[in-house]
Design a protein around this motif. Sequence first.
Motif, PDB file in Angstrom:
ATOM      1  N   GLY A   1       0.843  -1.193   0.000  1.00 33.54           N
ATOM      2  CA  GLY A   1       0.000   0.000   0.000  1.00 33.54           C
ATOM      3  C   GLY A   1       0.879   1.243   0.000  1.00 33.54           C
ATOM      4  N   VAL A   2       0.398   2.278  -0.637  1.00 38.72           N
ATOM      5  CA  VAL A   2       1.097   3.566  -0.672  1.00 38.72           C
ATOM      6  C   VAL A   2       0.074   4.638  -0.334  1.00 38.72           C
ATOM      7  N   GLU A   3       0.454   5.517   0.602  1.00 40.13           N
ATOM      8  CA  GLU A   3      -0.420   6.633   0.970  1.00 40.13           C
ATOM      9  C   GLU A   3       0.428   7.905   1.006  1.00 40.13           C
ATOM     10  N   VAL A   4      -0.134   8.988   0.467  1.00 40.44           N
ATOM     11  CA  VAL A   4       0.573  10.262   0.393  1.00 40.44           C
ATOM     12  C   VAL A   4      -0.217  11.298   1.175  1.00 40.44           C
TER      13      VAL A   4
ATOM     14  N   PRO B   1      11.407  -2.504 -13.708  1.00 41.48           N
ATOM     15  CA  PRO B   1      11.539  -1.681 -12.503  1.00 41.48           C
ATOM     16  C   PRO B   1      10.279  -0.905 -12.110  1.00 41.48           C
ATOM     17  N   ASN B   2       9.399  -0.566 -13.059  1.00 46.04           N
ATOM     18  CA  ASN B   2       8.193   0.191 -12.744  1.00 46.04           C
ATOM     19  C   ASN B   2       7.046  -0.782 -12.532  1.00 46.04           C
ATOM     20  N   VAL B   3       6.636  -0.960 -11.270  1.00 44.41           N
ATOM     21  CA  VAL B   3       5.587  -1.915 -10.939  1.00 44.41           C
ATOM     22  C   VAL B   3       4.222  -1.376 -11.345  1.00 44.41           C
ATOM     23  N   ILE B   4       3.928  -0.142 -10.943  1.00 46.89           N
ATOM     24  CA  ILE B   4       2.617   0.449 -11.228  1.00 46.89           C
ATOM     25  C   ILE B   4       2.737   1.970 -11.165  1.00 46.89           C
ATOM     26  N   THR B   5       1.951   2.628 -11.997  1.00 40.77           N
ATOM     27  CA  THR B   5       1.801   4.081 -11.925  1.00 40.77           C
ATOM     28  C   THR B   5       0.305   4.375 -11.933  1.00 40.77           C
ATOM     29  N   ALA B   6      -0.154   5.073 -10.909  1.00 46.08           N
ATOM     30  CA  ALA B   6      -1.564   5.440 -10.798  1.00 46.08           C
ATOM     31  C   ALA B   6      -1.682   6.950 -10.949  1.00 46.08           C
TER      32      ALA B   6
ATOM     33  N   PRO C   1      -7.640  15.852  -7.784  1.00 51.67           N
ATOM     34  CA  PRO C   1      -8.468  16.229  -6.641  1.00 51.67           C
ATOM     35  C   PRO C   1      -9.750  15.408  -6.536  1.00 51.67           C
ATOM     36  N   TRP C   2     -10.240  14.891  -7.648  1.00 47.70           N
ATOM     37  CA  TRP C   2     -11.446  14.071  -7.666  1.00 47.70           C
ATOM     38  C   TRP C   2     -11.231  12.714  -6.997  1.00 47.70           C
ATOM     39  N   SER C   3      -9.972  12.324  -6.765  1.00 48.85           N
ATOM     40  CA  SER C   3      -9.673  11.016  -6.173  1.00 48.85           C
ATOM     41  C   SER C   3     -10.092  10.932  -4.709  1.00 48.85           C
ATOM     42  N   GLY C   4     -10.144  12.073  -4.024  1.00 46.91           N
ATOM     43  CA  GLY C   4     -10.564  12.079  -2.628  1.00 46.91           C
ATOM     44  C   GLY C   4      -9.451  11.750  -1.653  1.00 46.91           C
ATOM     45  N   ALA C   5      -8.628  10.769  -1.964  1.00 47.31           N
ATOM     46  CA  ALA C   5      -7.503  10.388  -1.105  1.00 47.31           C
ATOM     47  C   ALA C   5      -6.366   9.914  -2.006  1.00 47.31           C
ATOM     48  N   ALA C   6      -5.160  10.181  -1.581  1.00 45.28           N
ATOM     49  CA  ALA C   6      -3.987   9.775  -2.359  1.00 45.28           C
ATOM     50  C   ALA C   6      -3.448   8.476  -1.787  1.00 45.28           C
ATOM     51  N   ARG C   7      -4.091   7.385  -2.154  1.00 47.38           N
ATOM     52  CA  ARG C   7      -3.637   6.085  -1.678  1.00 47.38           C
ATOM     53  C   ARG C   7      -3.977   5.018  -2.711  1.00 47.38           C
ATOM     54  N   LEU C   8      -3.152   3.992  -2.698  1.00 49.42           N
ATOM     55  CA  LEU C   8      -3.429   2.829  -3.531  1.00 49.42           C
ATOM     56  C   LEU C   8      -2.956   1.591  -2.799  1.00 49.42           C
TER      57      LEU C   8
END
Length: 153
Positions: A71-74, A97-102, A106-113
């Motif tokens: 999990g990643v949260e900003v 080397p690049n696993v994922i880019t999301a 602002p419409w996302s509501g939260a910066a996490r994946l």
Amino acid sequence: MSSPSWPRCATDRRAMLGGLLALSLVRPAGATPEALAAAMREFTGGAAPLPGGVTLDIPPLVENGNAVPVGVEVESPMTEADHVRAIALFNERNPLPNVITARLGPWSGAARLSTRIRLATSQRLIAVAALSDGSYRMAEQQVVVTLAACIEG
């Protein structure tokens, strides 16, 4: 009367299966620390990400590398003026080397994946966040894998 088509189909099928077997025996090369640095430079446009503001949640010791939760949260208010544009996850020893880019906004509501990834072996993972002000933040963690994924043999 024409000859039956099954001998040709069987031959085509054997050739196809032989080709698939050959493809399955080819192992992709593992990423290197240099490939990791290049992938991060491509994501950041050459800017150096600063540590902090990003939380990378992955177990430090993984028994099986086949499906590792990450999990990643900003930290971000996710407003029109101040938000996270993207989150990328990188590793140094998997085939790519690049696993994922999301991509976010602002419409996302939260910066996490959160997702599950395969880890070829023990390695360093790095999460980088692209912020709306043009800066980049990061977090990294070393992960020890006792049973690797992505590698046969």
